[in-house]
Design an enzyme around this catalytic site. Structure first.
Site: not given
Ligand code: GUN
Length: 174
Positions: A67, A84, A87, A119, A122-123
């Site tokens: 990630h 990503s 999010e 870190f 779930a953004a």
């Molecule tokens: N939460 C949702 N997407 C991501 C990501 O791409 N990286 C991280 N670190 N947390 C996330």
């Protein structure tokens, strides 16, 4: 896409559709394909979860290390996956003021120094203030419990990415 369609995908098609359900880890989708046919979303996601749960600690940490840092270098360089980016954008992390970006950079560095992985949260279920609060809180957790927390967040991300890929009103085989 409904579950009948999912079950009809050949290996290459399946991996192409589900390759980033686990961030930058297409191997998980490649392994999950072997378990078709799937009876519904829950069955499908349980195979993603089971693969991760069965990994040794080094593999689980490897999943986390794939990630990108939240609001990190990859955001600035435009190198995020589409998922990503969406999010992080939802949580307001792609448009941080310099002050907040530097604060997050510092907290991310502290977190990575303590646990050895980035870190992950779930953004899509979070916002800017909660991300900062959670990062500051989890920084003080014990390594064993933090690994479990981080993997639970990966599972929330998997669930949300699968819902997005499938018809969100469709949860079983007709
Ligand atoms: N939460 C949702 N997407 C991501 C990501 O791409 N990286 C991280 N670190 N947390 C996330």
């Amino acid at each position: 896409m409904d579950m009948k369609k999912v079950n009809s995908l050949d290996f290459t098609e399946f991996v192409s559709v589900f390759r980033n359900v686990v961030e930058r880890c297409p191997l998980v989708a490649a392994a999950v394909w072997s378990h078709r046919p799937f009876s519904g979303l829950e069955d499908l996601e349980n195979h993603f979860f089971a693969f991760i749960d069965a990994l040794p600690k080094s593999g689980q940490e490897g999943i986390l290390r794939c990630h990108p840092d939240l609001a990190g270098r990859d955001v600035l360089m435009g190198r995020l996956s589409e998922e990503s980016r969406r999010e992080q954008s939802h949580a307001g992390l792609t448009s941080l003021k310099t002050h907040d970006r530097l604060r997050l950079l510092h907290l991310n560095q502290e977190y990575r120094k303590r646990f050895g992985f980035p870190f992950v949260v779930a953004a899509l279920l979070s916002d800017r203030a909660t991300v900062f609060q959670e990062l500051a809180r989890r920084l003080h957790c014990q390594p064993e419990s933090e690994l479990r927390t981080a993997l639970d967040e990966v599972k929330k991300i998997i669930h949300l990415r699968l819902i997005d890929l499938l018809d969100s009103h469709y949860f079983g085989v007709e």
